[in-house]
Motif scaffolding. Structure first.
Motif, PDB file in Angstrom:
ATOM      1  N   TYR A  17       0.766  -1.235   0.000  1.00  0.00           N
ATOM      2  CA  TYR A  17       0.000   0.000   0.000  1.00  0.00           C
ATOM      3  C   TYR A  17       0.803   1.295   0.000  1.00  0.00           C
ATOM      4  N   GLN A  35      -1.688  -2.159  -4.949  1.00  0.00           N
ATOM      5  CA  GLN A  35      -2.361  -0.866  -4.893  1.00  0.00           C
ATOM      6  C   GLN A  35      -1.295   0.161  -4.553  1.00  0.00           C
ATOM      7  N   THR A  37      -0.370   4.369  -3.446  1.00  0.00           N
ATOM      8  CA  THR A  37      -0.902   5.528  -2.735  1.00  0.00           C
ATOM      9  C   THR A  37      -0.713   6.813  -3.524  1.00  0.00           C
ATOM     10  N   ASN A  48      -2.929  11.497  -5.238  1.00  0.00           N
ATOM     11  CA  ASN A  48      -2.779  10.706  -4.022  1.00  0.00           C
ATOM     12  C   ASN A  48      -4.130  10.169  -3.587  1.00  0.00           C
ATOM     13  N   VAL A  49      -4.118   9.023  -2.913  1.00  0.00           N
ATOM     14  CA  VAL A  49      -5.342   8.529  -2.299  1.00  0.00           C
ATOM     15  C   VAL A  49      -5.823   9.610  -1.337  1.00  0.00           C
ATOM     16  N   ILE A  91     -10.470  10.202  -4.448  1.00  0.00           N
ATOM     17  CA  ILE A  91      -9.721   9.004  -4.834  1.00  0.00           C
ATOM     18  C   ILE A  91      -9.648   8.058  -3.642  1.00  0.00           C
ATOM     19  N   LYS A  92     -10.111   6.826  -3.867  1.00  0.00           N
ATOM     20  CA  LYS A  92     -10.073   5.803  -2.817  1.00  0.00           C
ATOM     21  C   LYS A  92      -8.974   4.775  -3.055  1.00  0.00           C
ATOM     22  N   ARG A  93      -8.654   4.523  -4.344  1.00  0.00           N
ATOM     23  CA  ARG A  93      -7.673   3.485  -4.660  1.00  0.00           C
ATOM     24  C   ARG A  93      -6.976   3.805  -5.976  1.00  0.00           C
ATOM     25  N   LEU A 108      -7.966   4.778 -11.411  1.00  0.00           N
ATOM     26  CA  LEU A 108      -8.340   5.327 -10.112  1.00  0.00           C
ATOM     27  C   LEU A 108      -9.755   4.874  -9.782  1.00  0.00           C
ATOM     28  N   THR A 110     -12.797   5.871  -7.329  1.00  0.00           N
ATOM     29  CA  THR A 110     -13.200   7.002  -6.495  1.00  0.00           C
ATOM     30  C   THR A 110     -14.585   6.762  -5.934  1.00  0.00           C
TER      31      THR A 110
END
Length: 175
Positions: A17, A35, A37, A48-49, A91-93, A108, A110
């Motif tokens: 991560y 994944q 960051t 960025n996440v 953005i989540k991932r 991305l 989201t």
């Protein structure tokens, strides 16, 4: 023994991560299941996440987004309609998808509009087509800003030095 196990889990977590991926790395990527960051785009924009993105305008003739889709458990996967223009999402991932034959792309994930929905964005293509508004000014936006500054200079609202400073900042964006 317990502390060794915790340290091992921590190091594995870091490997999965806490990575940064750059657009230039995509051509040499060996393993892409991780994944990330942080992603540094072709134009050196950093994502960025946790960052927020603003959805731009649809790029298809049918007024739908080609490089942004919405996924949820009830309706499956659908292209976004023009009604999502201007919507902000977080953005989540960050991950890499694709294969050797078709190539790799940064994707991305989201936060969607409601509950479990998720927007899936092919970020480079979405930026190139204007489906995602970048934080960088477009040529037209920079030119409009420079014209406003010139008007302010002519009216005596800013100094020549302030105008020259702004002109130097905006010049790289004007094509």
């Amino acid at each position: 023994m317990k502390s060794i196990l915790l340290l091992l889990l921590f190091l594995v977590g870091l490997d999965v991560y806490s990575q940064e991926i750059k657009h230039a790395d995509l051509s040499t990527i060996k393993k892409f299941e991780k994944q990330y960051t942080t992603y540094v785009s072709k134009d050196n924009l950093v994502f960025n996440v946790g960052d927020r993105l603003k959805i731009g305008r649809p790029s298809s003739v049918a007024q739908t987004f080609i490089y942004i889709t919405e996924m949820d458990a009830l309706t499956g996967t659908e292209r976004l309609s023009a009604g999502y223009s201007g919507f902000e999402t977080e953005i989540k991932r960050i991950r890499v998808g694709g294969n050797k034959r078709i190539g790799y792309a940064v994707i991305l994930s989201t936060k969607g509009v409601w509950g479990p929905s998720t927007f899936v964005i092919n970020i480079e293509n979405a930026l190139a087509t204007g489906e995602i508004r970048s934080s960088v000014m477009t040529s037209d936006e920079a030119l409009a800003e420079l014209k406003r500054a010139k008007d302010k200079l002519d009216l005596g609202l800013i100094t020549q030095q302030e105008f020259e400073k702004l002109k130097a900042e905006l010049a790289p964006f004007i094509k």
